[in-house]
Design a protein around this motif. Structure first.
Motif, PDB file in Angstrom:
ATOM      1  N   VAL A  35       0.787  -1.042   0.191  1.00  8.41           N
ATOM      2  CA  VAL A  35       0.173  -0.077   0.085  1.00  8.41           C
ATOM      3  C   VAL A  35       0.895   1.303   0.004  1.00  8.41           C
ATOM      4  O   VAL A  35       1.784   1.495   0.876  1.00  8.41           O
ATOM      5  CB  VAL A  35      -0.895   0.094   1.058  1.00  8.41           C
ATOM      6  CG1 VAL A  35      -1.652   1.351   1.081  1.00  8.41           C
ATOM      7  CG2 VAL A  35      -1.858  -1.300   0.996  1.00  8.41           C
ATOM      8  N   THR A  36       0.592   2.040  -0.919  1.00  5.32           N
ATOM      9  CA  THR A  36       1.550   3.565  -0.993  1.00  5.32           C
ATOM     10  C   THR A  36       0.750   4.579   0.012  1.00  5.32           C
ATOM     11  O   THR A  36      -0.335   4.425   0.268  1.00  5.32           O
ATOM     12  CB  THR A  36       1.622   4.035  -2.272  1.00  5.32           C
ATOM     13  OG1 THR A  36       0.233   4.307  -2.999  1.00  5.32           O
ATOM     14  CG2 THR A  36       2.119   2.690  -3.354  1.00  5.32           C
ATOM     15  N   LEU A  37       1.570   5.289   0.429  1.00  8.90           N
ATOM     16  CA  LEU A  37       0.897   6.567   1.254  1.00  8.90           C
ATOM     17  C   LEU A  37      -0.109   7.525   0.375  1.00  8.90           C
ATOM     18  O   LEU A  37      -1.020   7.793   1.098  1.00  8.90           O
ATOM     19  CB  LEU A  37       2.415   7.367   1.720  1.00  8.90           C
ATOM     20  CG  LEU A  37       1.977   8.278   3.016  1.00  8.90           C
ATOM     21  CD1 LEU A  37       1.366   7.186   3.965  1.00  8.90           C
ATOM     22  CD2 LEU A  37       3.247   8.703   3.424  1.00  8.90           C
ATOM     23  N   THR A  38       0.188   7.647  -0.820  1.00 13.92           N
ATOM     24  CA  THR A  38      -0.461   8.288  -1.762  1.00 13.92           C
ATOM     25  C   THR A  38      -1.938   7.650  -1.970  1.00 13.92           C
ATOM     26  O   THR A  38      -3.103   8.315  -1.593  1.00 13.92           O
ATOM     27  CB  THR A  38       0.161   8.435  -3.054  1.00 13.92           C
ATOM     28  OG1 THR A  38       1.406   9.318  -2.997  1.00 13.92           O
ATOM     29  CG2 THR A  38      -0.965   9.218  -4.033  1.00 13.92           C
ATOM     30  N   GLU A  39      -2.065   6.389  -1.850  1.00 15.23           N
ATOM     31  CA  GLU A  39      -3.312   5.617  -2.042  1.00 15.23           C
ATOM     32  C   GLU A  39      -3.943   5.557  -0.754  1.00 15.23           C
ATOM     33  O   GLU A  39      -5.257   5.979  -0.521  1.00 15.23           O
ATOM     34  CB  GLU A  39      -2.859   3.955  -2.390  1.00 15.23           C
ATOM     35  CG  GLU A  39      -2.414   3.736  -4.129  1.00 15.23           C
ATOM     36  CD  GLU A  39      -2.044   2.469  -3.732  1.00 15.23           C
ATOM     37  OE1 GLU A  39      -1.687   1.922  -5.211  1.00 15.23           O
ATOM     38  OE2 GLU A  39      -1.919   1.692  -2.972  1.00 15.23           O
ATOM     39  N   HIS A  40      -3.395   5.481   0.430  1.00 19.72           N
ATOM     40  CA  HIS A  40      -3.833   5.704   1.812  1.00 19.72           C
ATOM     41  C   HIS A  40      -4.544   7.152   1.868  1.00 19.72           C
ATOM     42  O   HIS A  40      -5.804   7.226   2.157  1.00 19.72           O
ATOM     43  CB  HIS A  40      -2.551   5.556   2.709  1.00 19.72           C
ATOM     44  CG  HIS A  40      -3.165   5.915   4.187  1.00 19.72           C
ATOM     45  ND1 HIS A  40      -4.034   4.940   4.888  1.00 19.72           N
ATOM     46  CD2 HIS A  40      -2.887   6.888   5.109  1.00 19.72           C
ATOM     47  CE1 HIS A  40      -3.962   5.464   5.900  1.00 19.72           C
ATOM     48  NE2 HIS A  40      -3.458   6.635   6.318  1.00 19.72           N
ATOM     49  N   PHE A  41      -3.819   8.291   1.574  1.00 14.79           N
ATOM     50  CA  PHE A  41      -4.570   9.370   1.545  1.00 14.79           C
ATOM     51  C   PHE A  41      -5.872   9.492   0.577  1.00 14.79           C
ATOM     52  O   PHE A  41      -6.875  10.148   1.213  1.00 14.79           O
ATOM     53  CB  PHE A  41      -3.393  10.535   1.191  1.00 14.79           C
ATOM     54  CG  PHE A  41      -2.419  10.840   2.189  1.00 14.79           C
ATOM     55  CD1 PHE A  41      -2.477  10.235   3.440  1.00 14.79           C
ATOM     56  CD2 PHE A  41      -1.093  11.351   1.951  1.00 14.79           C
ATOM     57  CE1 PHE A  41      -1.446  10.427   4.236  1.00 14.79           C
ATOM     58  CE2 PHE A  41      -0.192  11.484   2.706  1.00 14.79           C
ATOM     59  CZ  PHE A  41      -0.186  11.212   4.009  1.00 14.79           C
ATOM     60  N   GLU A  42      -5.469   9.169  -0.597  1.00 15.21           N
ATOM     61  CA  GLU A  42      -6.625   9.220  -1.585  1.00 15.21           C
ATOM     62  C   GLU A  42      -8.003   8.532  -1.015  1.00 15.21           C
ATOM     63  O   GLU A  42      -9.082   8.977  -1.124  1.00 15.21           O
ATOM     64  CB  GLU A  42      -6.313   8.589  -2.701  1.00 15.21           C
ATOM     65  CG  GLU A  42      -5.413   9.411  -3.647  1.00 15.21           C
ATOM     66  CD  GLU A  42      -4.803   8.579  -4.933  1.00 15.21           C
ATOM     67  OE1 GLU A  42      -5.159   7.472  -5.140  1.00 15.21           O
ATOM     68  OE2 GLU A  42      -4.211   9.265  -5.650  1.00 15.21           O
ATOM     69  N   LYS A  43      -7.544   7.392  -0.375  1.00 15.77           N
ATOM     70  CA  LYS A  43      -9.123   6.578   0.323  1.00 15.77           C
ATOM     71  C   LYS A  43      -9.507   7.422   1.355  1.00 15.77           C
ATOM     72  O   LYS A  43     -10.782   7.264   1.495  1.00 15.77           O
ATOM     73  CB  LYS A  43      -8.427   5.456   0.789  1.00 15.77           C
ATOM     74  CG  LYS A  43      -9.377   4.401   1.358  1.00 15.77           C
ATOM     75  CD  LYS A  43      -8.795   3.066   2.062  1.00 15.77           C
ATOM     76  CE  LYS A  43      -9.805   2.121   2.574  1.00 15.77           C
ATOM     77  NZ  LYS A  43      -9.086   1.047   3.337  1.00 15.77           N
ATOM     78  N   LEU A  44      -8.736   8.222   2.066  1.00 15.36           N
ATOM     79  CA  LEU A  44      -9.243   8.998   3.116  1.00 15.36           C
ATOM     80  C   LEU A  44      -9.708  10.368   2.677  1.00 15.36           C
ATOM     81  O   LEU A  44     -10.293  11.067   3.601  1.00 15.36           O
ATOM     82  CB  LEU A  44      -8.085   9.223   4.171  1.00 15.36           C
ATOM     83  CG  LEU A  44      -7.696   7.846   4.832  1.00 15.36           C
ATOM     84  CD1 LEU A  44      -6.560   8.235   5.978  1.00 15.36           C
ATOM     85  CD2 LEU A  44      -8.760   7.135   5.868  1.00 15.36           C
ATOM     86  N   GLY A  45      -9.749  10.779   1.413  1.00 11.59           N
ATOM     87  CA  GLY A  45      -9.957  11.979   1.048  1.00 11.59           C
ATOM     88  C   GLY A  45      -9.004  13.164   1.341  1.00 11.59           C
ATOM     89  O   GLY A  45      -9.551  14.333   1.387  1.00 11.59           O
ATOM     90  N   GLY A  46      -8.030  12.977   1.654  1.00 10.59           N
ATOM     91  CA  GLY A  46      -6.963  13.602   2.021  1.00 10.59           C
ATOM     92  C   GLY A  46      -5.915  13.164   2.858  1.00 10.59           C
ATOM     93  O   GLY A  46      -6.308  12.196   3.687  1.00 10.59           O
TER      94      GLY A  46
END
Length: 549
Positions: free
Chosen positions: A363-374
């Motif tokens: 899991v990438t940090l960018t994907e993690h942020f996108e999933k959370l809406g920011g």
């Protein structure tokens, strides 16, 4: 300094203020030396190394914009300029012998968690030779900060300008502004510090293109006399108490940002509007006074910007930039303004892509942020799926009223407690639970909803209007309280059986000591109960032995 592969390794990304402070803490608090700082530039200092425009300085007092472990009695002024700040941090690098730990001209290209070895695999690039190599670290601290990429306005024709143009974050010291018409785009903190300095030369004509107004507070231009600096350096506790007083005065100011304290917010607006009108020309009053609450955008400590508006060589234009042309710029209302030089005082892109990171399961940090809406993080520091990874100045740790150095120190003290079991080989890794992170961030967003930070467009939010990912909605001493020690059950521990046993034993010992003291008191007061008490103590001892077996 090569790392010892037989010991756990700590990698710190960035030799700015946060990276240096982390390295100092590793040495001071843990006595740990097996660490490295990767710095892509050729010197330390980060933002304070790179940002050198005239007038650049901190809008927080130097006595609080410094480490609590290394107070400086010799700050020359209340608000300190860039050269003095950089010199302070360079002196700490020398004091703590950090240079052998810093690998300069080295960019961390990416990092990926390797579950089999409980370490991050880092791809490094020598920015001079272009050579790449792989290194491993059991603990990874991102000290990149937020000010990575200068932000430029989205206007047509920037590349068509035939004069000289540059960003305040990349100041051109080779450009002589004497006799030039200078267009300064932006009216935030950097513009406010810059314009009074370049306008001192009457031959420089400054046209400041503004978009939205800001609130200003009077600047603290106090110069410390020699006798005060002598007192700070030689009389015990005076400097520490002065720093505490400065910090408390700043932090109590957060009350103005509470939306439910309307009387205080209205009072602040009234007083600051009066200050604006006192300092600035009347012709600008209707444009200069904001229509939003104090604090919704960052409040600017006035370095003489309002007074400079009275000079004949300074003009403000509130129509905004619509287009850049070969010999100047055109406002949104179609007015063409010829200029020789364009200076972009437009801040930084806080959402600029950092280092590509992969955690558990790829899991990438960018994907993690996108999933959370920011962007969001637990306590602004740790992330689910990223064991032993810590971010300084992470999501919702920025402060609109206080010292980011104090925030980072709170984070660093927390990180030292988190990694101590790993460095002592009593645990492999700690990873924050998604449920703990979600609960914390729900609290942050709920608190933000009852603050002034939702009342206007600002760089605190996604695209200016979305999720507020930057601001810490509270006094910084509250954040310090949250960070004073980890809540361990908010983390998943791996390979930590020995550490958990020791921690349980320590807790049981404290309970046993308390119970023993109480029992002794009862035995003294009531001798007939002595036999029963001794029996209970014996049973408690047997229970402890059984738990630890």
């Amino acid at each position: 300094m090569p790392l010892n592969e037989d010991q756990p390794r700590v990698a710190i990304i960035g030799a700015g203020l946060a990276g240096i402070a982390t390295a100092i803490a590793l040495k001071r608090q843990l006595g740990f030396e097996n660490f490295v700082i990767y710095e892509q530039a050729g010197d330390i200092g980060g933002t304070w190394r790179d940002t050198t425009y005239p007038g650049c300085g901190s809008d927080v007092s130097g006595h609080w914009y410094s480490l609590s472990t290394d107070l400086n009695p010799n700050w020359t002024t209340f608000h300190v300029r860039q050269p003095e700040i950089l010199a302070y941090w360079k002196s700490l690098v020398e004091k703590y012998a950090l240079l052998p730990h810093i690998t300069f001209n080295t960019r961390v290209q990416s990092g990926e968690w390797d579950a089999s070895s409980h370490a991050y695999m880092l791809i490094l690039k020598d920015v001079k030779s272009g050579e790449e190599r792989v290194e491993r670290a059991e603990v990874l601290v991102s000290a990149l900060g937020a000010f990575l990429k200068p932000r430029y306005p989205y206007v047509k024709g920037r590349e068509t300008f035939e004069g000289v143009s540059f960003h305040t974050a990349q100041w051109r010291h080779d450009v002589d502004l004497k006799g030039k018409r200078v267009g300064v785009i932006g009216n935030g903190c950097s513009a406010a510090q810059l314009i009074p300095q370049i306008a001192k030369d009457p031959s420089v004509e400054v046209i400041n293109i503004c978009r939205t107004p800001s609130w200003f507070v009077p600047g603290g231009h106090y110069v410390y006399p020699k006798w005060i600096k002598w007192t700070f350096a030689n009389v015990p506790f005076v400097l520490r108490q002065y720093r505490n007083f400065v910090a408390a005065r700043y932090d109590i100011g957060y009350l103005v940002f509470r939306a439910n304290l309307k009387w205080l917010s209205n009072l602040a607006r009234k007083r600051l509007a009066s200050y604006l009108k006192y300092k600035a020309p009347q012709k600008y009053w209707d444009k200069l006074v904001p229509d939003y609450p104090v604090g919704c955008k960052r409040v600017i400590v006035d370095p003489g910007y309002l007074k400079s508006m009275n000079q004949p060589n300074v003009t403000l234009n509130f129509d905004g930039t619509g287009e850049i042309v070969s010999d100047g710029l055109v406002t949104t209302k179609g007015e063409k303004i010829p200029v020789d030089v364009i200076i972009y005082a437009t801040g930084y892109d806080l959402l600029a892509a950092g280092i590509p990171m992969k955690g558990v399961g790829g899991v990438t940090l960018t994907e993690h942020f996108e999933k959370l809406g920011g962007p969001e993080a637990y306590l602004g520091t740790t992330f689910p799926n990223f064991p032993n990874y810590f971010a300084l100045m992470g999501p919702n740790t920025h402060t609109g009223h206080a010292s980011i150095v104090f925030i980072e120190e709170s984070q660093i003290n927390y990180i030292m407690q988190m990694i101590q079991p790993v460095l002592a080989r009593k645990a492999k890794s700690f990873e924050v639970l998604p449920s703990a992170s979600a609960k914390y961030n729900a609290k942050i967003q709920k608190t933000l909803a009852s603050s002034v930070f939702t009342s206007c467009r600002s760089w605190y939010k996604m695209d200016g209007t979305g999720k507020n990912f930057a601001i810490l909605p509270g006094p910084v001493f509250l954040y310090w309280w949250w960070m004073r020690r980890p809540v361990w059950n908010h983390y998943r521990a791996v390979g930590a059986k020995q550490w958990q046993k020791e921690r349980l034993l320590s807790k049981l010992v404290r309970i046993a000591v308390g119970a023993g003291v109480a029992a002794l008191g009862v035995a003294v007061a009531r001798p007939e109960s002595r036999g029963v008490i001794l029996g209970l103590v014996s049973e408690l001892k047997a229970f402890v032995v059984k738990v630890l077996a």
